[in-house]
Design a protein around this motif. Structure first.
Motif, PDB file in Angstrom:
ATOM      1  N   SER A 146       0.818  -1.215   0.000  1.00 21.21           N
ATOM      2  CA  SER A 146       0.000   0.000   0.000  1.00 21.21           C
ATOM      3  C   SER A 146       0.850   1.263   0.000  1.00 21.21           C
ATOM      4  CB  SER A 146      -0.958  -0.011   1.200  1.00 21.21           C
ATOM      5  OG  SER A 146      -0.263  -0.202   2.410  1.00 21.21           O
ATOM      6  N   SER A 147       1.963   1.254   0.757  1.00 21.42           N
ATOM      7  CA  SER A 147       2.810   2.455   0.781  1.00 21.42           C
ATOM      8  C   SER A 147       3.469   2.677  -0.580  1.00 21.42           C
ATOM      9  CB  SER A 147       3.868   2.342   1.887  1.00 21.42           C
ATOM     10  OG  SER A 147       4.714   1.231   1.670  1.00 21.42           O
ATOM     11  N   ALA A 148       3.915   1.589  -1.222  1.00 24.23           N
ATOM     12  CA  ALA A 148       4.552   1.708  -2.536  1.00 24.23           C
ATOM     13  C   ALA A 148       3.547   2.144  -3.604  1.00 24.23           C
ATOM     14  CB  ALA A 148       5.187   0.379  -2.927  1.00 24.23           C
ATOM     15  N   LEU A 149       2.355   1.532  -3.588  1.00 20.41           N
ATOM     16  CA  LEU A 149       1.343   1.880  -4.592  1.00 20.41           C
ATOM     17  C   LEU A 149       0.870   3.318  -4.412  1.00 20.41           C
ATOM     18  CD1 LEU A 149      -0.261   0.820  -6.987  1.00 20.41           C
ATOM     19  CD2 LEU A 149      -2.017   0.007  -5.391  1.00 20.41           C
ATOM     20  N   SER A 150       0.860   3.793  -3.164  1.00 21.59           N
ATOM     21  CA  SER A 150       0.480   5.181  -2.901  1.00 21.59           C
ATOM     22  C   SER A 150       1.451   6.142  -3.569  1.00 21.59           C
ATOM     23  CB  SER A 150       0.449   5.426  -1.385  1.00 21.59           C
ATOM     24  OG  SER A 150       0.266   6.791  -1.108  1.00 21.59           O
ATOM     25  N   ILE A 151       2.741   5.877  -3.424  1.00 14.96           N
ATOM     26  CA  ILE A 151       3.760   6.741  -4.044  1.00 14.96           C
ATOM     27  C   ILE A 151       3.589   6.769  -5.560  1.00 14.96           C
ATOM     28  CG2 ILE A 151       6.241   6.977  -4.494  1.00 14.96           C
ATOM     29  CD1 ILE A 151       6.762   5.867  -1.727  1.00 14.96           C
ATOM     30  N   LEU A 152       3.355   5.597  -6.144  1.00 13.12           N
ATOM     31  CA  LEU A 152       3.258   5.498  -7.604  1.00 13.12           C
ATOM     32  C   LEU A 152       2.007   6.180  -8.135  1.00 13.12           C
ATOM     33  CD1 LEU A 152       4.499   1.823  -7.876  1.00 13.12           C
ATOM     34  CD2 LEU A 152       5.652   3.811  -8.842  1.00 13.12           C
ATOM     35  N   ASP A 170     -11.055   3.706  -4.961  1.00 15.64           N
ATOM     36  CA  ASP A 170     -11.150   3.679  -6.415  1.00 15.64           C
ATOM     37  C   ASP A 170     -12.398   4.414  -6.892  1.00 15.64           C
ATOM     38  OD1 ASP A 170      -9.924   3.029  -8.744  1.00 15.64           O
ATOM     39  OD2 ASP A 170     -10.576   0.944  -8.813  1.00 15.64           O
ATOM     40  N   LYS A 171     -13.504   4.221  -6.177  1.00 17.99           N
ATOM     41  CA  LYS A 171     -14.769   4.838  -6.577  1.00 17.99           C
ATOM     42  C   LYS A 171     -14.778   6.343  -6.338  1.00 17.99           C
ATOM     43  CE  LYS A 171     -17.794   0.810  -6.019  1.00 17.99           C
ATOM     44  NZ  LYS A 171     -18.917   0.211  -5.249  1.00 17.99           N
ATOM     45  N   THR A 172     -14.134   6.778  -5.258  1.00 18.88           N
ATOM     46  CA  THR A 172     -14.138   8.208  -4.912  1.00 18.88           C
ATOM     47  C   THR A 172     -13.008   8.993  -5.576  1.00 18.88           C
ATOM     48  OG1 THR A 172     -12.815   7.745  -2.919  1.00 18.88           O
ATOM     49  CG2 THR A 172     -15.226   7.753  -2.683  1.00 18.88           C
ATOM     50  N   GLY A 173     -12.090   8.283  -6.251  1.00 15.59           N
ATOM     51  CA  GLY A 173     -10.965   8.965  -6.884  1.00 15.59           C
ATOM     52  C   GLY A 173      -9.891   9.400  -5.904  1.00 15.59           C
ATOM     53  N   GLU A 174      -9.895   8.835  -4.710  1.00 21.17           N
ATOM     54  CA  GLU A 174      -8.902   9.175  -3.687  1.00 21.17           C
ATOM     55  C   GLU A 174      -8.095   7.927  -3.289  1.00 21.17           C
ATOM     56  OE1 GLU A 174     -11.102  10.951  -0.506  1.00 21.17           O
ATOM     57  OE2 GLU A 174     -11.405  12.831  -1.589  1.00 21.17           O
ATOM     58  N   LEU A 175      -7.687   7.185  -4.302  1.00 20.14           N
ATOM     59  CA  LEU A 175      -6.995   5.921  -4.045  1.00 20.14           C
ATOM     60  C   LEU A 175      -5.682   6.136  -3.299  1.00 20.14           C
ATOM     61  CD1 LEU A 175      -6.921   2.858  -4.458  1.00 20.14           C
ATOM     62  CD2 LEU A 175      -5.803   3.253  -6.671  1.00 20.14           C
ATOM     63  N   ASP A 176      -4.921   7.175  -3.687  1.00 20.59           N
ATOM     64  CA  ASP A 176      -3.629   7.398  -3.028  1.00 20.59           C
ATOM     65  C   ASP A 176      -3.793   7.705  -1.541  1.00 20.59           C
ATOM     66  OD1 ASP A 176      -4.868   9.764  -3.613  1.00 20.59           O
ATOM     67  OD2 ASP A 176      -3.034  10.853  -4.116  1.00 20.59           O
ATOM     68  N   GLN A 177      -4.799   8.520  -1.193  1.00 19.47           N
ATOM     69  CA  GLN A 177      -5.047   8.832   0.221  1.00 19.47           C
ATOM     70  C   GLN A 177      -5.529   7.604   0.987  1.00 19.47           C
ATOM     71  OE1 GLN A 177      -7.515  12.337   0.700  1.00 19.47           O
ATOM     72  NE2 GLN A 177      -6.599  13.317  -1.094  1.00 19.47           N
ATOM     73  N   MET A 178      -6.352   6.812   0.323  1.00 17.16           N
ATOM     74  CA  MET A 178      -6.842   5.587   0.962  1.00 17.16           C
ATOM     75  C   MET A 178      -5.705   4.598   1.194  1.00 17.16           C
ATOM     76  SD  MET A 178      -9.617   4.417   2.245  1.00 17.16           S
ATOM     77  CE  MET A 178     -10.940   5.360   1.473  1.00 17.16           C
ATOM     78  N   LEU A 179      -4.773   4.531   0.259  1.00 15.84           N
ATOM     79  CA  LEU A 179      -3.614   3.646   0.416  1.00 15.84           C
ATOM     80  C   LEU A 179      -2.735   4.085   1.581  1.00 15.84           C
ATOM     81  CD1 LEU A 179      -2.740   3.165  -3.356  1.00 15.84           C
ATOM     82  CD2 LEU A 179      -3.342   1.324  -1.784  1.00 15.84           C
ATOM     83  N   ASP A 180      -2.578   5.401   1.747  1.00 21.81           N
ATOM     84  CA  ASP A 180      -1.833   5.907   2.905  1.00 21.81           C
ATOM     85  C   ASP A 180      -2.516   5.489   4.202  1.00 21.81           C
ATOM     86  OD1 ASP A 180       0.216   7.132   1.509  1.00 21.81           O
ATOM     87  OD2 ASP A 180      -0.836   9.053   1.343  1.00 21.81           O
ATOM     88  N   LYS A 181      -3.832   5.587   4.215  1.00 22.06           N
ATOM     89  CA  LYS A 181      -4.599   5.204   5.405  1.00 22.06           C
ATOM     90  C   LYS A 181      -4.458   3.711   5.680  1.00 22.06           C
ATOM     91  CE  LYS A 181      -7.546   6.142   8.709  1.00 22.06           C
ATOM     92  NZ  LYS A 181      -7.127   6.993   9.858  1.00 22.06           N
ATOM     93  N   ILE A 182      -4.537   2.911   4.623  1.00 20.20           N
ATOM     94  CA  ILE A 182      -4.382   1.457   4.770  1.00 20.20           C
ATOM     95  C   ILE A 182      -3.011   1.131   5.352  1.00 20.20           C
ATOM     96  CG2 ILE A 182      -4.108  -0.712   3.478  1.00 20.20           C
ATOM     97  CD1 ILE A 182      -6.225   0.385   1.518  1.00 20.20           C
ATOM     98  N   SER A 183      -1.988   1.789   4.825  1.00 17.89           N
ATOM     99  CA  SER A 183      -0.626   1.548   5.306  1.00 17.89           C
ATOM    100  C   SER A 183      -0.510   1.855   6.794  1.00 17.89           C
ATOM    101  CB  SER A 183       0.365   2.401   4.508  1.00 17.89           C
ATOM    102  OG  SER A 183       1.686   2.204   4.969  1.00 17.89           O
ATOM    103  N   SER A 184      -1.105   2.962   7.225  1.00 19.13           N
ATOM    104  CA  SER A 184      -1.057   3.347   8.644  1.00 19.13           C
ATOM    105  C   SER A 184      -1.804   2.335   9.510  1.00 19.13           C
ATOM    106  CB  SER A 184      -1.675   4.737   8.837  1.00 19.13           C
ATOM    107  OG  SER A 184      -0.973   5.709   8.119  1.00 19.13           O
TER     108      SER A 184
END
Length: 351
Positions: free
Chosen positions: A221-227, A289-303
């Motif tokens: 999740s942290s890597a995918l967030s950066i990308l 994915d649905k809200t268009g905030e995948l990167d922020q959600m990935l950061d949250k998942i990582s935490s």
């Protein structure tokens, strides 16, 4: 051209420091060539200072920063690829900062796992040493005492004494078996000869698999967030993440997910089919994915999963200590009772 020549690759902590220092000077508005000159002159020391100087010389001659870093041969492919993206998008300071956090997080996860495993291994080794000392040294002495005073030896006590004698007679065989197990473990975890077996074991092992999968979620999740923050397409991002997983079994599963995405399946569905990720992770990916905030959600998942991993490792270490102490106490107590009680009975009958 790779110039590593057998030089040891940078550790995750060194990578984190390197990227952090770079992000600081670049955010100050310095061009990256001047930043390299500054880092190699006043900031870094020792190996890092020499490394920054070599990169500076290549960059000064017109080589792109990502290429100057890549030819050293000691930086991860993932970092080099991220820097190429950053050069194309003009986001070098931000990407260096993200990479610094990423490698810092990786180092924390590695240390947590290592610390969680070291103490139980040491305790098990001490427990085995105490039991072997009792069986090989103490029990034979009691056996001689029992034989000298005479009397009937109970079946359970005789079994323990026979077991002790058997261990003494077969000590060389036991040492050989222990050596074979040690060699197997070294081959399993320290070489690439049994890579597929090790990677599958880490995923399937009853106790360790849950924690290992949480560590995978944190890295993924942290890597995918950066990308995704860098504007990379999902398929390309997943391709770049594959080496980061450091597990051939996980890589194969993610390749299946990439194929599923290319066939038109949503990201969450493709990842769910790998059976590597928990349901909460899949739901959060779907929502992001649905809200268009995948990167922020990935950061949250990582935490979330980083915190869960910490709690899981703490629970494991806290529970292992008393469990092993109880087992050791029961085994030692049982051995002593089985030998001492007949001796006490014999002495009482004599008295």
């Amino acid at each position: 051209m790779d110039q590593s020549n057998g030089v040891k690759k940078l550790s995750t902590s060194e990578l984190s420091i390197f990227c952090y220092q770079f992000s600081v000077v670049l955010k100050a508005g310095l061009p990256y060539i001047e930043a390299l000159h500054l880092l190699s002159g006043d900031v870094f020391e020792g190996r890092m200072k020499h490394l920054a100087h070599q990169i500076y010389l290549d960059a000064e001659q017109g080589m792109p920063l990502s290429e100057a870093i890549a030819v050293r041969g000691i930086f991860p492919e993932y970092m080099v690829a991220m820097l190429r993206i950053a050069e194309n998008t003009g986001r070098l300071p931000e990407v260096f900062e993200q990479l610094s956090k990423h490698y810092e997080q990786n180092e924390i996860v590695k240390q947590k796992v290592k610390n969680a495993l070291v103490y139980p291994v040491v305790l098990i080794a001490l427990m085995a040493a105490v039991i072997l000392l009792l069986v090989l040294k103490v029990l034979p002495i009691f056996h001689e005492i029992l034989l000298s005073v005479g009397g009937e030896i109970p079946t359970a006590t005789q079994f323990v004494l026979d077991f002790s004698e058997g261990l003494q007679n077969g000590l060389i065989i036991i040492i050989g078996l222990v050596a074979l197990v040690a060699i197997y473990l070294v081959l399993l975890f320290k070489t690439r000869l049994l890579l597929a077996q090790r990677d599958r074991l880490l995923i399937k092992a009853p106790i360790a698999s849950k924690l290992y999968k949480q560590a995978i979620v944190v890295k993924f999740s942290s890597a995918l967030s950066i990308l995704t923050k860098s504007g990379m397409p999902i398929q390309s991002s997943l391709d770049m993440i594959l080496p980061l997983m450091e597990n051939a079994y996980v890589e194969e599963k993610l390749k299946m997910a990439i194929s599923a995405i290319e066939a038109g399946k949503p990201l969450a569905t493709a990842l769910e089919e790998t059976e590597l990720f928990p349901k909460l992770f899949i739901r959060m990916i779907t929502l992001g994915d649905k809200t268009g905030e995948l990167d922020q959600m990935l950061d949250k998942i990582s935490s979330i999963y980083d915190a869960e991993l910490s709690r899981g490792l703490h629970r494991m270490t806290v529970s292992i200590e008393p469990t092993l102490v109880i087992i050791l106490s029961l085994v030692v107590g049982a051995i002593l009772l089985l030998v001492m009680l007949p001796l006490i009975n014999i002495m009482s009958s004599i008295g």
